[in-house]
Design an enzyme around this catalytic site. Structure first.
Site, PDB file in Angstrom:
ATOM      1  N   SER A 151       0.845  -1.190   0.000  1.00 13.47           N
ATOM      2  CA  SER A 151       0.000   0.000   0.000  1.00 13.47           C
ATOM      3  C   SER A 151       0.873   1.229   0.000  1.00 13.47           C
ATOM      4  O   SER A 151       1.959   1.247   0.594  1.00 13.47           O
ATOM      5  CB  SER A 151      -0.885   0.016   1.252  1.00 13.47           C
ATOM      6  OG  SER A 151      -1.545   1.263   1.393  1.00 13.47           O
ATOM      7  N   TYR A 161      -2.045  -0.160  10.034  1.00 12.58           N
ATOM      8  CA  TYR A 161      -2.150  -0.742   8.693  1.00 12.58           C
ATOM      9  C   TYR A 161      -0.849  -0.557   7.926  1.00 12.58           C
ATOM     10  O   TYR A 161      -0.327  -1.501   7.325  1.00 12.58           O
ATOM     11  CB  TYR A 161      -3.312  -0.089   7.951  1.00 12.58           C
ATOM     12  CG  TYR A 161      -3.448  -0.496   6.511  1.00 12.58           C
ATOM     13  CD1 TYR A 161      -3.935  -1.752   6.159  1.00 12.58           C
ATOM     14  CD2 TYR A 161      -3.118   0.390   5.488  1.00 12.58           C
ATOM     15  CE1 TYR A 161      -4.073  -2.113   4.828  1.00 12.58           C
ATOM     16  CE2 TYR A 161      -3.260   0.038   4.157  1.00 12.58           C
ATOM     17  CZ  TYR A 161      -3.739  -1.216   3.832  1.00 12.58           C
ATOM     18  OH  TYR A 161      -3.869  -1.581   2.502  1.00 12.58           O
TER      19      TYR A 161
END
Length: 258
Positions: A151, A161
């Site tokens: 990501s 995350y």
């Protein structure tokens, strides 16, 4: 070797895509459809079996919907067994399934440790579970391709995350080193802000983050799930046979934002 567009074809290959049936307009669903369009047989794997079935129905006979919990090794092994029973083995693994919306918003220093461990059990250990489960089949079939979903949120990491995705980067390069001699290439794709259903929920158009990105990202700050398929096909097809241990940032220039 003379280049041909046929080197992007995946006829006769079997692919597993995790997280391929969730949240409607998903990256995993786009990946599954893209691989099938290139000729692969695709295992559409997701914790949400109804979602997996919906994507598999779009693809047709070349798809097999499977329910999987990637944090549970027995569930992962059952997924690979189903793929082998239906299609004969596994050539391609796309580790796309992850916790995202659930994993941002709380400062890491304040994160509940049960939530932290759950995050890592899915986003990191889940990818390792899947990789370990397919290696024997890939080796027996002469090699394979593993693609991990990173990501833009890992560059730099500013949430739990993001931390999980930095760790997945480390797993990517480690597995590339360990599996290269078995002709198994391991790479990663790092999408920027993608207008999947999950992405829209996390970064709606009126969010301050999107508005800031509009001013700083050199091209377009947001893209569609289908705009990731080209990078995936490069990494899993014969066209990308000499690529391993790499990350392709598909983000409109987010990573070089000014």
């Amino acid at each position: 070797m003379t280049f041909s567009l046929d080197q992007f074809r995946l006829d006769g290959k079997v692919a597993i895509v995790t997280g391929a049936g969730g949240r409607g307009n998903s990256i995993g669903g786009a990946y599954a459809r893209g691989l099938a369009a290139a000729g692969a047989q695709v295992v559409v794997a997701d914790l949400n079996l109804d979602g997996a079935r919906a994507v598999a129905d779009e693809i047709g006979e070349a798809a097999l919907p499977v329910r999987v919990n990637i944090a549970d090794r027995a569930s992962v092994d059952a997924m690979v067994a189903d793929a082998t029973d239906r299609f004969g083995g596994v050539d391609i693994l796309v580790n796309n399934a992850a916790l995202m919306v659930e994993a941002v918003g709380t400062p890491v220093i304040q994160t509940d440790l049960d939530a932290w461990n759950r995050l890592l059990s899915v986003n990191l250990t889940g990818a390792l579970n899947c990789a370990q489960a397919v290696v024997a089949s890939m080796t027996a079939r002469g090699g394979g391709r593993i693609v991990n979903q990173l990501s833009a949120g890992a560059f730099p990491a500013q949430t739990g995350y993001g931390v999980s995705k930095v760790a997945l980067l480390g797993l990517t390069t480690t597995l590339a080193t360990e599996l290269g001699r078995s002709n198994i290439a391991v790479n990663a794709i790092a999408p920027g802000m993608t207008m999947s259903d999950a992405g829209r929920a996390l970064t709606p158009s009126d969010s301050p983050f999107v508005q800031a990105a509009e001013a700083r990202v050199v091209m377009r700050p947001r893209g569609e799930p289908d705009e990731l398929i080209g990078a995936l096909l490069l990494l899993v097809s014969p066209a990308g046979a000499w690529i391993t241990g790499q990350v392709i940032n598909v983000d409109g220039g987010f990573i070089i934002r000014y």
